[in-house]
Design a protein around this motif. Structure first.
Motif, PDB file in Angstrom:
ATOM      1  N   UNK A  99       0.820  -1.226   0.000  1.00  0.00           N
ATOM      2  CA  UNK A  99       0.000   0.000   0.000  1.00  0.00           C
ATOM      3  C   UNK A  99       0.850   1.271   0.000  1.00  0.00           C
ATOM      4  N   UNK A 100       0.409   2.243  -0.775  1.00  0.00           N
ATOM      5  CA  UNK A 100       1.146   3.508  -0.857  1.00  0.00           C
ATOM      6  C   UNK A 100       0.870   4.406   0.345  1.00  0.00           C
ATOM      7  N   UNK A 101      -0.069   4.014   1.191  1.00  0.00           N
ATOM      8  CA  UNK A 101      -0.421   4.824   2.375  1.00  0.00           C
ATOM      9  C   UNK A 101       0.285   4.344   3.634  1.00  0.00           C
ATOM     10  N   UNK A 106      10.002   0.459   3.222  1.00  0.00           N
ATOM     11  CA  UNK A 106      11.233  -0.330   3.347  1.00  0.00           C
ATOM     12  C   UNK A 106      11.975  -0.298   2.013  1.00  0.00           C
ATOM     13  N   UNK A 107      13.278  -0.074   2.061  1.00  0.00           N
ATOM     14  CA  UNK A 107      14.133  -0.159   0.877  1.00  0.00           C
ATOM     15  C   UNK A 107      15.212  -1.198   1.167  1.00  0.00           C
ATOM     16  N   UNK A 108      15.222  -2.258   0.372  1.00  0.00           N
ATOM     17  CA  UNK A 108      16.164  -3.365   0.591  1.00  0.00           C
ATOM     18  C   UNK A 108      17.411  -3.145  -0.248  1.00  0.00           C
ATOM     19  N   UNK A 109      18.563  -3.154   0.427  1.00  0.00           N
ATOM     20  CA  UNK A 109      19.862  -3.104  -0.257  1.00  0.00           C
ATOM     21  C   UNK A 109      20.443  -4.515  -0.287  1.00  0.00           C
ATOM     22  N   UNK A 128       2.732  -7.046   2.716  1.00  0.00           N
ATOM     23  CA  UNK A 128       1.425  -7.160   3.369  1.00  0.00           C
ATOM     24  C   UNK A 128       1.379  -6.337   4.646  1.00  0.00           C
ATOM     25  N   UNK A 129       2.532  -5.864   5.096  1.00  0.00           N
ATOM     26  CA  UNK A 129       2.614  -5.037   6.303  1.00  0.00           C
ATOM     27  C   UNK A 129       2.892  -3.572   5.979  1.00  0.00           C
ATOM     28  N   UNK A 130       3.706  -3.328   4.982  1.00  0.00           N
ATOM     29  CA  UNK A 130       4.105  -1.958   4.665  1.00  0.00           C
ATOM     30  C   UNK A 130       4.618  -1.885   3.229  1.00  0.00           C
ATOM     31  N   UNK A 131       4.739  -0.710   2.713  1.00  0.00           N
ATOM     32  CA  UNK A 131       5.286  -0.502   1.375  1.00  0.00           C
ATOM     33  C   UNK A 131       6.736  -0.980   1.362  1.00  0.00           C
ATOM     34  N   UNK A 132       7.087  -1.791   0.365  1.00  0.00           N
ATOM     35  CA  UNK A 132       8.426  -2.379   0.291  1.00  0.00           C
ATOM     36  C   UNK A 132       8.990  -2.196  -1.109  1.00  0.00           C
ATOM     37  N   UNK A 133      10.179  -1.640  -1.186  1.00  0.00           N
ATOM     38  CA  UNK A 133      10.827  -1.379  -2.479  1.00  0.00           C
ATOM     39  C   UNK A 133      12.221  -2.000  -2.509  1.00  0.00           C
ATOM     40  N   UNK A 134      12.640  -2.324  -3.692  1.00  0.00           N
ATOM     41  CA  UNK A 134      13.992  -2.801  -3.926  1.00  0.00           C
ATOM     42  C   UNK A 134      14.385  -2.371  -5.326  1.00  0.00           C
ATOM     43  N   UNK A 168       7.005   8.452  -0.859  1.00  0.00           N
ATOM     44  CA  UNK A 168       7.043   9.580   0.077  1.00  0.00           C
ATOM     45  C   UNK A 168       7.915   9.323   1.302  1.00  0.00           C
ATOM     46  N   UNK A 169       8.105   8.067   1.659  1.00  0.00           N
ATOM     47  CA  UNK A 169       8.863   7.776   2.860  1.00  0.00           C
ATOM     48  C   UNK A 169       7.959   7.859   4.091  1.00  0.00           C
ATOM     49  N   UNK A 170       8.539   7.921   5.305  1.00  0.00           N
ATOM     50  CA  UNK A 170       9.980   7.857   5.600  1.00  0.00           C
ATOM     51  C   UNK A 170      10.557   6.472   5.281  1.00  0.00           C
TER      52      UNK A 170
END
Length: 354
Positions: A99-101, A106-109, A128-134, A168-170
């Protein structure tokens, strides 16, 4: 006359008795024949070596051309899994789920040599818990090499990805092995942009010595570059399906990952990243020498039971909220091999940031 003939006969007899009994006189013609046979053998040996050499060159050339043709065909079959960002005129592949809200992003390195395919199962569960990006760093998958790369370039690249992502973060940075060094150095230089820092099996100075596993990894990936270039890696895949981390990628993405491995740039960028580890550690130490960092985020380190966690004392210098946990009797690949357990630890860390 009789006396003279008797003397001649005695001298001949003395010569015969003084000559070695076992000495065989080899005719000159026979000597020339033996020399000729030796020369013929050397000539045949040299011809055989030349034949093997040119045969090897021919096989390598055929492998190289075949691999090139197959890569051209596969380029039309495999497409980017994430979206493509344009940063400084170059493409960067970014993959975001959830979700974008969300309260956090999370940003995975990734570890050196890994792509976001390796942590795709973990990212899917976290989404399923928070926005996650990689994202894929330069030289990974559909992110082309950046040319001359150094630690500052990678840090700047991460900053541009975050600012261009539309997220948008954080941001909560989750770094694995080499990625933990990159995430730590970025957080030290950009503390206000980072809400939390979670490090999975972070590298330390002892991991980077000449006799370490990392050094062995460098040599193996030099070999991998040659195998990819000549197309030999395709043949090895038929024999061993678990080579170079293929078994750490979920089954649905393995063919896509093999397409990436068959390109020499993949192995080359692994080597470049591991060589940059010392530079990142030096950046971290330089910031440490400069003093305190304001608003440094909470930090948690998840270590295999046998890991040293040498970077802990550096992070505790900046944050009194540095927590160290052990994952158990596993190696550093636990984010791939035990994604559910890793997910639980990350979600627990997110709960502390509310």
């Amino acid at each position: 006359v009789s006396t003279q003939s008797t003397g001649v006969a005695m001298r001949r007899k003395q010569k015969q008795t003084s000559a070695p009994k076992n000495k065989t006189v080899v005719p000159k013609a026979q000597k020339r024949k033996k020399s000729s046979n030796l020369g013929s053998k050397l000539t045949r040996l040299w011809s055989s070596l030349q034949l093997v050499f040119y045969g090897l060159i021919f096989v390598l050339l055929i492998g190289f051309l075949t691999n090139k043709l197959l890569l051209l065909r596969e380029a039309s079959l495999y497409k980017p899994l994430g979206k493509i960002l344009e940063i400084d005129g170059k493409q960067v592949e970014l993959w975001c789920l959830g979700p974008t809200t969300s309260n956090h992003v999370i940003v995975i390195e990734q570890a050196a040599g890994a792509t976001f395919l390796h942590t795709s199962e973990l990212a899917t569960q976290l989404s399923s818990h928070t926005r996650t990006c990689s994202y894929n760093r330069p030289g990974r998958m559909f992110t082309p090499p950046a040319g001359q790369t150094n630690a500052s370039v990678l840090l700047s690249h991460l900053d541009r990805v975050l600012s261009s992502s539309g997220e948008k973060g954080p941001f909560v940075l989750v770094g694995h092995q080499f990625g933990s060094l990159l995430a730590t150095a970025y957080a030290l230089q950009n503390a206000p942009k980072v809400k939390g820092l979670l490090l999975l099996d972070p590298l330390g100075p002892s991991n980077l010595t000449s006799d370490s596993v990392v050094s062995q990894f460098l040599h193996s990936n030099n070999l991998m570059e040659i195998l990819s270039l000549t197309g030999a890696f395709r043949l090895l895949q038929l024999w061993r399906s678990d080579l170079f981390g293929i078994n750490h990628v979920p089954p649905e993405y393995r063919e896509l990952y093999k397409y990436y491995l068959n390109q020499p740039t993949g192995a080359r960028s692994k080597i470049e990243e591991l060589e940059l580890s010392q530079s990142l550690i030096q950046i971290i130490k330089n910031v440490t020498d400069q003093g305190e960092v304001e608003n440094f985020p909470p930090v948690e380190l998840i270590l295999p039971s046998l890991a040293k966690g040498e970077i802990v004392h550096i992070l505790r210098h900046f944050s009194d909220q540095t927590i160290v946990k052990t994952f158990g009797d596993v190696d550093g690949n636990f984010p791939y091999e035990k994604p559910k357990e890793t997910e639980a630890l990350i979600v627990e860390f997110l709960g502390k940031l509310q």
